[in-house]
Design an enzyme around this catalytic site. Structure first.
Site, short mmCIF file in Angstrom:
data_model
loop_
_atom_site.label_atom_id
_atom_site.label_comp_id
_atom_site.label_asym_id
_atom_site.label_seq_id
_atom_site.Cartn_x
_atom_site.Cartn_y
_atom_site.Cartn_z
N ALA A 59 0.79 -1.34 -0.49
CA ALA A 59 0.03 -0.26 0.31
C ALA A 59 1.50 1.30 0.26
CB ALA A 59 -0.76 -0.08 1.34
N GLN A 206 4.27 -13.10 -2.01
CA GLN A 206 4.53 -12.43 -1.67
C GLN A 206 5.74 -12.39 -0.58
OE1 GLN A 206 1.62 -12.40 -2.33
NE2 GLN A 206 1.13 -10.09 -3.13
N ASP A 247 -4.38 -2.70 3.82
CA ASP A 247 -4.65 -2.49 2.89
C ASP A 247 -5.24 -0.75 2.77
OD1 ASP A 247 -2.51 -4.98 2.08
OD2 ASP A 247 -3.18 -3.50 -0.07
N ASN A 257 -6.58 -6.80 3.80
CA ASN A 257 -5.34 -7.81 3.32
C ASN A 257 -4.58 -8.10 3.21
OD1 ASN A 257 -2.54 -6.32 4.66
ND2 ASN A 257 -1.94 -8.41 5.06
N LYS A 258 -3.92 -8.74 2.74
CA LYS A 258 -3.49 -10.23 1.42
C LYS A 258 -4.55 -10.73 1.72
CE LYS A 258 -1.23 -9.60 -1.42
NZ LYS A 258 -2.45 -9.37 -2.74
O1 MRU Z 1 -0.70 -6.79 -3.51
P1 MRU Z 1 0.41 -6.77 -2.79
O2 MRU Z 1 0.73 -7.51 -2.38
O3 MRU Z 1 0.20 -4.89 -2.95
O4 MRU Z 1 -0.07 -6.46 -1.20
C1 MRU Z 1 -0.17 -5.93 -0.19
C2 MRU Z 1 -0.57 -6.61 1.85
O5 MRU Z 1 -1.65 -6.72 1.52
C3 MRU Z 1 0.42 -5.82 2.41
O6 MRU Z 1 0.44 -6.46 3.64
C4 MRU Z 1 -0.39 -3.89 2.84
O7 MRU Z 1 0.00 -3.50 0.96
C5 MRU Z 1 0.68 -3.19 3.77
S1 MRU Z 1 1.88 -2.85 3.31
C6 MRU Z 1 2.96 -1.95 4.42
#
Ligand code: MRU
Length: 357
Positions: A59, A206, A247, A257-258
């Site tokens: 994010a 990730q 997010d 979140n993810k």
């Molecule tokens: O799809 P992504 O890799 O952008 O998702 C990322 C996440 O879900 C993170 O946990 C979130 O963005 C926080 S990053 C500090």
């Protein structure tokens, strides 16, 4: 707050995204861990495409990349008059805005710059260009400072011992330190983090590709597990606390979140394990009342049908939500750059924003 460590004492990693005259520079996260390569983007279309294809992701990193996309436009737009400049500015703004829908930092960063431009429409064009570039740099610098504070607040809130994390909310997902990443790094320095369990985080991995890479690079002791192993590791008593990124956190404390975060939260409650999210204020969307209102991105089925570029399933229909929503009842606390927010979240989040005014 007094911070005990400086960013360079917490990570050896460079900034994940930056702006140099006429180019946005970023680590291409799709190549990690096989290759560490920095790419240079010279058009707004290239920046928008890098966000969609997750060359830059997480994010706050998405927010900073979009801000630098506008800086790139401001620096390179050939328009000679203000009307021509503004037409191109709104087109760049729209392109960047229509990349990924869930992380609110994207809209927060773009709107912050748009507001500044609209407030200064009477200024000479060269002045407007300069303001945009400066504001984009400020957004990135503030992210590092916010992470540093999150790290120190979080280290005081999380239990000592073994922690578990999901996805990547580390240095790569922000401008430099990470949200979760900052907390882990401060605890590692303090000697209070014994072991980090890292979920691989299918479908894009990730956790395996990025978190395992960046945390081991900084010397944090960790063990990688498949997502399916998380519940059993908790049942074995090997997890003292869980910390994930966000997010978008909304007014009642629900957060996106993810994908997979929700399952972890439910399991954490069953096993009596404290469950925290960490995020800067730019991730908190007080306009939305509950998590049901958060737009959830659906990504191509190809991500589920393949793994590391290899086909692992027949060509069947796929449902691939990139995020899920965790209801606030599962949350122990929200670690922000202004302190840790505990229940009742609705009241305490409001208070947090009021105090900052
Ligand atoms: O799809 P992504 O890799 O952008 O998702 C990322 C996440 O879900 C993170 O946990 C979130 O963005 C926080 S990053 C500090």
């Amino acid at each position: 707050m007094e911070t005990r460590y400086r960013p360079e004492e917490l990570t050896r990693l460079p900034r994940s995204v930056a702006y140099e005259k006429g180019r946005v520079v970023m680590i291409d996260q799709t190549l990690l861990p096989a290759e560490f390569r920095t790419i240079e983007l010279r058009t707004v279309d290239e920046v928008a495409s890098a966000i969609v294809t997750m060359k830059v992701r997480g994010a706050p990193a998405i927010g900073a990349a979009a801000a630098f996309g506008l800086a790139l436009y401001a620096d390179t737009a050939k328009a000679k008059d203000r009307d021509g400049f503004m037409e191109g500015f709104y087109s760049a703004y729209e392109k960047l805005k229509n990349t990924r829908p869930t992380a609110v930092n994207l809209f927060w960063a773009l709107n912050r710059i748009r507001k500044l431009v609209e407030e200064n429409l009477e200024s000479p064009l060269e002045e407007i260009r300069r303001l945009v570039v400066e504001e984009a740099h400020r957004i990135a610098d503030e992210d590092v400072e916010a992470n540093l504070r999150i790290g120190h607040y979080g280290a005081g809130a999380l239990p000592e011992g073994n922690l578990l994390t999901h996805c990547n909310a580390g240095s790569l997902a922000t401008v430099q330190l990470g949200t979760v990443g900052a907390v882990l790094r401060v605890m590692h320095r303090d000697g209070t983090l014994k072991l980090l369990w890292v979920d691989e985080t299918r479908p894009v991995l990730q956790g395996a590709r990025l978190s395992a890479w960046e945390y081991s690079y900084d010397g944090i002791p960790l063990k990688l597990i498949s997502d399916d192993a998380a519940g059993f590791v908790m049942a074995q008593g090997k997890v003292d606390g869980i910390i994930v990124g966000a997010d978008r956190i909304v007014a009642n404390g629900d957060f996106a979140n993810k994908i997979g975060t929700y399952s972890l939260a439910v399991l954490a409650k069953e096993h009596g394990i404290p469950f925290f999210t960490a995020a800067p204020l730019s991730t908190i969307d007080m306009e939305l009342k509950s998590g049901k209102e958060i737009p959830i991105e659906e990504r191509p089925g190809e991500e589920v049908l393949t793994c590391g570029g290899c086909k692992i399933a027949p060509d069947v229909d796929v449902y691939n939500p990139a995020f899920d929503v965790t209801p606030h009842k599962y949350l122990t606390g929200i670690i922000t750059d202004r302190g840790v927010v505990y229940p009742p979240f609705e009241r305490n989040l409001k208070k947090l924003f009021r105090e900052g005014e």
